[in-house]
Write an enzyme that holds these catalytic residues in place. Structure first.
Site, PDB file in Angstrom:
ATOM      1  CE1 TYR A 199      -1.778 131.681 -30.048  1.00 12.89           C
ATOM      2  CE2 TYR A 199       0.061 130.015 -30.149  1.00 12.89           C
ATOM      3  CZ  TYR A 199      -1.104 130.570 -30.707  1.00 12.89           C
ATOM      4  OH  TYR A 199      -1.500 130.499 -31.886  1.00 12.89           O
TER       5      TYR A 199
ATOM      6  CG  ASN B 190       7.466 128.801 -32.536  1.00 10.15           C
ATOM      7  OD1 ASN B 190       7.590 129.357 -31.044  1.00 10.15           O
ATOM      8  ND2 ASN B 190       8.203 127.789 -32.520  1.00 10.15           N
TER       9      ASN B 190
ATOM     10  CE1 TYR C 185       8.709 122.877 -24.683  1.00 10.85           C
ATOM     11  CE2 TYR C 185       9.396 121.602 -27.020  1.00 10.85           C
ATOM     12  CZ  TYR C 185       8.349 122.399 -26.165  1.00 10.85           C
ATOM     13  OH  TYR C 185       7.201 122.344 -26.438  1.00 10.85           O
TER      14      TYR C 185
ATOM     15  CB  SER D  54       5.253 118.887 -27.685  1.00  5.90           C
ATOM     16  OG  SER D  54       6.021 119.272 -28.776  1.00  5.90           O
TER      17      SER D  54
ATOM     18  NE  ARG E 151       8.152 121.235 -37.683  1.00  5.66           N
ATOM     19  CZ  ARG E 151       9.392 120.792 -38.643  1.00  5.66           C
ATOM     20  NH1 ARG E 151       9.194 119.891 -39.630  1.00  5.66           N
ATOM     21  NH2 ARG E 151      10.789 121.064 -38.199  1.00  5.66           N
TER      22      ARG E 151
ATOM     23  CE  LYS F 218       6.108 120.874 -23.154  1.00 10.30           C
ATOM     24  NZ  LYS F 218       5.051 121.294 -22.139  1.00 10.30           N
TER      25      LYS F 218
HETATM   26  C1  UD1 Z   1       9.458 123.806 -32.256  1.00 15.21           C
HETATM   27  C2  UD1 Z   1       9.398 122.338 -31.462  1.00 15.21           C
HETATM   28  C3  UD1 Z   1       8.158 121.768 -30.798  1.00 15.21           C
HETATM   29  C4  UD1 Z   1       7.768 123.103 -29.887  1.00 15.21           C
HETATM   30  C5  UD1 Z   1       7.546 124.378 -30.634  1.00 15.21           C
HETATM   31  C6  UD1 Z   1       7.180 125.739 -29.633  1.00 15.21           C
HETATM   32  C7  UD1 Z   1      10.866 120.633 -32.556  1.00 15.21           C
HETATM   33  C8  UD1 Z   1      10.905 119.711 -33.534  1.00 15.21           C
HETATM   34  N1  UD1 Z   1       9.674 121.222 -32.380  1.00 15.21           N
HETATM   35  O1  UD1 Z   1       8.431 123.363 -33.258  1.00 15.21           O
HETATM   36  O2  UD1 Z   1       8.200 121.007 -30.198  1.00 15.21           O
HETATM   37  O3  UD1 Z   1       6.469 122.867 -29.213  1.00 15.21           O
HETATM   38  O4  UD1 Z   1       8.820 124.613 -31.358  1.00 15.21           O
HETATM   39  O5  UD1 Z   1       8.147 126.525 -29.751  1.00 15.21           O
HETATM   40  O6  UD1 Z   1      11.700 121.007 -31.894  1.00 15.21           O
HETATM   41  N2  UD1 Z   1      10.895 128.294 -39.779  1.00 15.21           N
HETATM   42  C9  UD1 Z   1      11.506 129.282 -40.731  1.00 15.21           C
HETATM   43  N3  UD1 Z   1      11.826 130.301 -40.410  1.00 15.21           N
HETATM   44  C10 UD1 Z   1      11.603 130.714 -39.167  1.00 15.21           C
HETATM   45  C11 UD1 Z   1      11.075 129.911 -38.189  1.00 15.21           C
HETATM   46  C12 UD1 Z   1      10.506 128.740 -38.742  1.00 15.21           C
HETATM   47  O7  UD1 Z   1      11.870 128.647 -41.922  1.00 15.21           O
HETATM   48  O8  UD1 Z   1      11.892 132.041 -38.885  1.00 15.21           O
HETATM   49  C13 UD1 Z   1      10.549 126.751 -40.283  1.00 15.21           C
HETATM   50  C14 UD1 Z   1      11.195 125.814 -39.519  1.00 15.21           C
HETATM   51  O9  UD1 Z   1      12.345 125.260 -40.007  1.00 15.21           O
HETATM   52  C15 UD1 Z   1      10.347 124.750 -39.364  1.00 15.21           C
HETATM   53  C16 UD1 Z   1       8.886 125.444 -39.374  1.00 15.21           C
HETATM   54  O10 UD1 Z   1       9.127 126.643 -39.993  1.00 15.21           O
HETATM   55  O11 UD1 Z   1      10.229 124.137 -40.443  1.00 15.21           O
HETATM   56  C17 UD1 Z   1       8.301 125.729 -38.192  1.00 15.21           C
HETATM   57  O12 UD1 Z   1       9.005 125.883 -37.179  1.00 15.21           O
HETATM   58  P1  UD1 Z   1       8.616 126.395 -35.901  1.00 15.21           P
HETATM   59  O13 UD1 Z   1       7.341 127.385 -35.817  1.00 15.21           O
HETATM   60  O14 UD1 Z   1       9.717 126.877 -35.022  1.00 15.21           O
HETATM   61  O15 UD1 Z   1       7.987 125.123 -35.010  1.00 15.21           O
HETATM   62  P2  UD1 Z   1       8.975 123.640 -34.884  1.00 15.21           P
HETATM   63  O16 UD1 Z   1      10.319 123.708 -34.843  1.00 15.21           O
HETATM   64  O17 UD1 Z   1       8.068 122.659 -35.755  1.00 15.21           O
END
Ligand code: UD1
Length: 340
Positions: free
Chosen positions: A12, A201, A151, A126, A233, A155
């Protein structure tokens, strides 16, 4: 013309960076195992830039292959090392897979570079290294907290491996780039984020849910200590992020780095909650997101966003695209990929 070796270049962030490198006039060679990406990304990069990057498919865990390819390439000026697994949940379930892959690959790359006199490396790191910071926004001086997942550990250890390599006397300059949350896709919609299986994500889950490939989006908790209760975020457009790599490579090649090892945060400097992302997606695309609030996801932190002062002043780089731009581009990519 300088030549850059990009590991993980069909992934990506890697693919977007290859496009920006080629647009900036660099020659590019890609190494990728294709464990988590598709070979046709090479065609799409060629369609966007008019140039086909060299491509080598092998696993960087194979030390002899890594040495052999670096020797064969011979004329590499710098490496951008993206190749790594990145699923937080999978790393908890299968830690050795993460330690073996992410760390062995990096060490083999450094070994291959050293044998072939390649001195410059940009490392994909990260904001996860900061955990839940006590003070926001996060600067590069903020403490690195014990990692919540293997993970995250990889890093932190990757950054340490490079510093230790330099301390051991290796003639090497490196820049570690700590990404906040990369989202979005190239404006051509020819490359974008394509997770294998169910996305972990937020943004790929939103676009796949709206495309009808997934069910309802789960919002993981709305009882956090934030204005609307959902976590915050710093979401950064992947093309802005890719451009920062070009700047970092030029800094190394032109000898403008101020130390053998430097670290920069790459974010926008602004935090957005999950609900703000959903609302912005809806207004930017005209699509409704079907979502429901569920329990918190284990390991999620409450809030994090970047202090980007150092990247702004030292690199002369600043994120330019908005959250709406990024979400619109993510949806355009999803539509194009699914022929919607
Ligand atoms: C995570 C990792 C980050 C990593 C990235 C890549 C942590 C703290 N962060 O980012 O280091 O580089 O993944 O994979 O470990 N959310 C929902 N519903 C969903 C998916 C996500 O509500 O189906 C929310 C999560 O709770 C979070 C936000 O969306 O608050 C972002 O989540 P996400 O995109 O998974 O990224 P991070 O968890 O911040």
């Amino acid at each position: 013309m300088s030549k850059i070796l990009v590991s993980g270049g069909t992934g990506y962030i890697g693919s977007h960076t290859v496009v920006e490198l080629q647009n900036a006039g660099f020659e590019v060679a890609i190494i990728d195992s294709l464990a988590n990406s598709q070979i046709d990304v090479i065609d799409h990069i060629e369609q966007i830039t008019g140039k086909r990057p060299e491509f080598y498919q092998f696993d960087l865990k194979e030390r002899h292959d890594t040495r052999a390819v670096l020797k064969e390439l011979d004329n590499i000026d710098a490496v951008i090392h993206f190749a790594a697994y990145k699923s937080v949940g999978e790393s908890v379930a299968n830690p050795f897979k993460y330690y073996r892959n992410n760390l062995q690959s990096l060490m083999n790359m450094i070994d291959g570079m050293n044998r072939n006199h390649v001195r410059h490396m940009v490392l994909s790191s990260s904001c996860t290294v900061y955990g839940q910071p006590d003070v926001l926004p996060v600067t590069e001086q903020s403490p690195v907290k014990p990692a919540d997942s293997p993970y995250g550990s990889t890093k932190q250890i990757s950054e340490q491996i490079i510093q230790d390599a330099i301390r051991s006397g290796l003639d090497m300059n490196a820049i570690a780039l700590r990404y906040f949350n990369p989202i979005g896709a190239h404006e051509s919609a020819k490359i974008g984020e394509l997770p294998v299986g169910e996305p972990n994500n937020l943004v790929p889950y939103i676009t796949q849910s709206v495309a009808g490939v997934r069910g309802q989006l789960k919002v993981f908790g709305n009882d956090y200590n934030t204005p609307d209760g959902t976590p915050i975020r710093d979401y950064i457009h992947v093309v802005d992020l890719a451009k920062a790599h070009v700047v970092a490579i030029k800094r190394l090649l032109e000898g403008k780095n101020k130390a053998n090892y430097e670290v920069f945060n790459l974010g926008t400097g602004t935090g957005n909650s999950v609900l703000e992302v959903i609302k912005t997606f809806e207004s930017a695309t005209g699509q409704n997101v079907n979502y429901a609030v569920t329990d918190r996801r284990a390991g999620d932190i409450e809030k994090v966003w970047a202090d980007t002062t150092l990247a702004n002043t030292e690199l002369g780089w600043k994120a330019e695209k908005s959250l709406a731009d990024a979400l619109r581009s993510a949806w355009n990519w999803e539509k194009n990929y699914r022929n919607i």
